[in-house]
Design an enzyme around this catalytic site. Structure first.
Site, PDB file in Angstrom:
ATOM      1  N   GLY A 206       0.782  -1.232   0.000  1.00 42.85           N
ATOM      2  CA  GLY A 206       0.000   0.000   0.000  1.00 42.85           C
ATOM      3  C   GLY A 206       0.808   1.274   0.000  1.00 42.85           C
ATOM      4  O   GLY A 206       0.283   2.353   0.267  1.00 42.85           O
ATOM      5  N   GLY A 244       3.760  -3.883  -4.160  1.00 40.59           N
ATOM      6  CA  GLY A 244       3.603  -4.275  -5.561  1.00 40.59           C
ATOM      7  C   GLY A 244       3.716  -3.071  -6.463  1.00 40.59           C
ATOM      8  O   GLY A 244       4.719  -2.870  -7.148  1.00 40.59           O
ATOM      9  N   CYS A 316     -16.141   2.400 -27.359  1.00 44.43           N
ATOM     10  CA  CYS A 316     -17.444   3.060 -27.497  1.00 44.43           C
ATOM     11  C   CYS A 316     -18.023   3.373 -26.125  1.00 44.43           C
ATOM     12  O   CYS A 316     -19.122   2.914 -25.758  1.00 44.43           O
ATOM     13  CB  CYS A 316     -18.393   2.180 -28.302  1.00 44.43           C
ATOM     14  SG  CYS A 316     -17.793   1.744 -29.939  1.00 44.43           S
ATOM     15  N   TYR A 345      -0.660  -2.798 -12.303  1.00 40.42           N
ATOM     16  CA  TYR A 345      -2.122  -2.758 -12.439  1.00 40.42           C
ATOM     17  C   TYR A 345      -2.522  -2.055 -13.735  1.00 40.42           C
ATOM     18  O   TYR A 345      -3.341  -1.136 -13.738  1.00 40.42           O
ATOM     19  CB  TYR A 345      -2.751  -2.065 -11.225  1.00 40.42           C
ATOM     20  CG  TYR A 345      -2.467  -2.783  -9.941  1.00 40.42           C
ATOM     21  CD1 TYR A 345      -3.090  -3.989  -9.655  1.00 40.42           C
ATOM     22  CD2 TYR A 345      -1.551  -2.280  -9.022  1.00 40.42           C
ATOM     23  CE1 TYR A 345      -2.813  -4.674  -8.479  1.00 40.42           C
ATOM     24  CE2 TYR A 345      -1.266  -2.965  -7.848  1.00 40.42           C
ATOM     25  CZ  TYR A 345      -1.906  -4.150  -7.581  1.00 40.42           C
ATOM     26  OH  TYR A 345      -1.631  -4.831  -6.421  1.00 40.42           O
TER      27      TYR A 345
END
Length: 382
Positions: A206, A244, A316, A345
């Site tokens: 985090g 991460g 779209c 991510y």
């Protein structure tokens, strides 16, 4: 026209990982959360530096076994583990399984007994720890993640057969700066030692990544000093972290080409090949992905006037927005845009099958050099 390209700067990634490791006390185990970016090259580059890998699915277990067959996963986490998931973690010899509930613990114990082994676990606990300013909160209130503190205490005191409770896992929030991350870690360790006499504590990841400032970095040195003080107070404690995004975000870039430029109700739009089905990060986090422009001298199409421009993709949907910028300068058809901080991510969480466009290409190297070479080629239409 060239398909969009992901470029991973593996040299930069290796240097950043070594700097993170050097900033941490030797007694802090550094795990990499595979979910952030499971690309094989990324895992190979990180392997010599990190102490282990945190996995959260059977797919990630398979990926790690394929890419690094000699590395046993350090952790297996995630809510909603099926019996097949738990059995796969046991079969892979995962060092620590992070258990989310008393029911999951009982199922894991039964599987371990049937397999003739013992599962060494950390109990994921949803602790009431404040994290003001966090960008994403997974604990401290009603949440699908982890178990109630009282349930964790009961599980630690009376674990089922087949289970050895080693300590606590608590990933409570994301987007934490170093002082807040250190304070959260200290609170988690205090509770873990006081309430269940934990021998091991994993305080999660985090660590903040600032997409508004690509040059900014989490204060790893300051965080390391805070973790050192925690360890000084608990000399027998085994302490882990599992970042991460903050490890890999800076090493990946998404390169694409401008297809069209137009004005709509007084605002400029640049339409690029690809979009959020390749790079979902800006849509997922609600930010403008930082980018630079490599201008193509021979492109004859329209160009913005240098004012604010919104960069959109080919989907779209009005949500297919990669960035909004007031500082990009003129942007024209054929220009190559380099979206930085796309190393975590990104492709791996994108809704890649929407409209069934072609996937991006993947390569390694210096993204700015790749973009300059691309922009130097004659512009042509598909």
């Amino acid at each position: 026209m060239t398909r969009p390209v992901y470029v991973h700067d593996l040299d930069g990634l290796a240097a950043h990982a070594r700097a993170v490791r050097a900033a941490l006390p030797p007694r802090v185990e550094l795990l990499y959360a595979v979910k952030a970016n499971p690309e094989p090259d990324v895992l190979r580059v990180l392997a010599p530096t990190v102490d282990g890998f945190e996995t959260a699915s059977r797919g990630e277990l398979r990926r790690l076994a394929e890419v690094l067959p000699d590395r046993t996963p350090a952790a297996y986490a995630g809510p909603g583990k099926t019996d097949r998931d738990l059995a796969a973690a046991l079969a892979a010899g995962v060092a620590r399984i992070h258990v989310e509930s008393p029911a999951e613990l009982r199922r894991l114990g039964a599987l371990a007994v049937a397999a003739g082994t013992t599962a060494r676990v950390l109990l994921r606990v949803n602790l009431p720890v404040d994290a003001p300013g966090a960008s994403l909160v997974m604990g401290g209130g009603p949440s699908p993640f982890g178990m109630e503190p009282a349930d964790a205490v009961a599980c630690a005191r009376r674990p089922p057969a087949g289970i050895e409770v080693r300590g606590v896992h608590a990933h409570l929030a994301s987007g934490l700066d170093a002082p807040l991350a250190g304070a959260v870690a200290a609170a988690v360790v205090r509770w873990s030692v006081d309430q269940i006499d934990a021998a091991e504590v994993d305080v999660g990841g985090g660590m903040a990544v600032d997409y508004t400032d690509p040059a900014a970095r989490f204060d790893w040195a300051g965080y390391g000093r805070m973790l050192a003080r925690i360890l000084d107070a608990h000399p027998r404690l085994r302490l882990r972290i599992e970042p991460g995004r903050s490890v890999t975000a800076y090493s990946g870039s998404y390169l694409t080409e401008v297809i069209d430029v137009k004005r709509s109700h007084g605002e400029w739009f640049a339409v690029v090949a690809g979009g959020t089905h390749h790079l979902r990060t800006p849509a997922a986090k609600g930010h403008a992905q930082p980018f630079t422009v490599h201008r193509r001298a021979d492109a004859a199409g329209p160009r913005t006037d240098g004012g604010p421009v919104t960069v959109v993709g080919q989907l779209c949907t009005p949500k297919d927005v990669l960035s909004r910028s007031v500082t990009a300068g003129p942007v024209g058809v054929g220009d190559v845009l380099v979206f930085a901080m796309a190393g975590a991510y990104a492709w791996n969480i994108s809704h890649r099958d929407f409209l069934l466009h072609e996937p991006p290409v993947f390569r390694t190297g210096d993204p700015q050099r790749v973009a300059a070479e691309w922009a130097a080629r004659p512009y042509g239409r598909r």
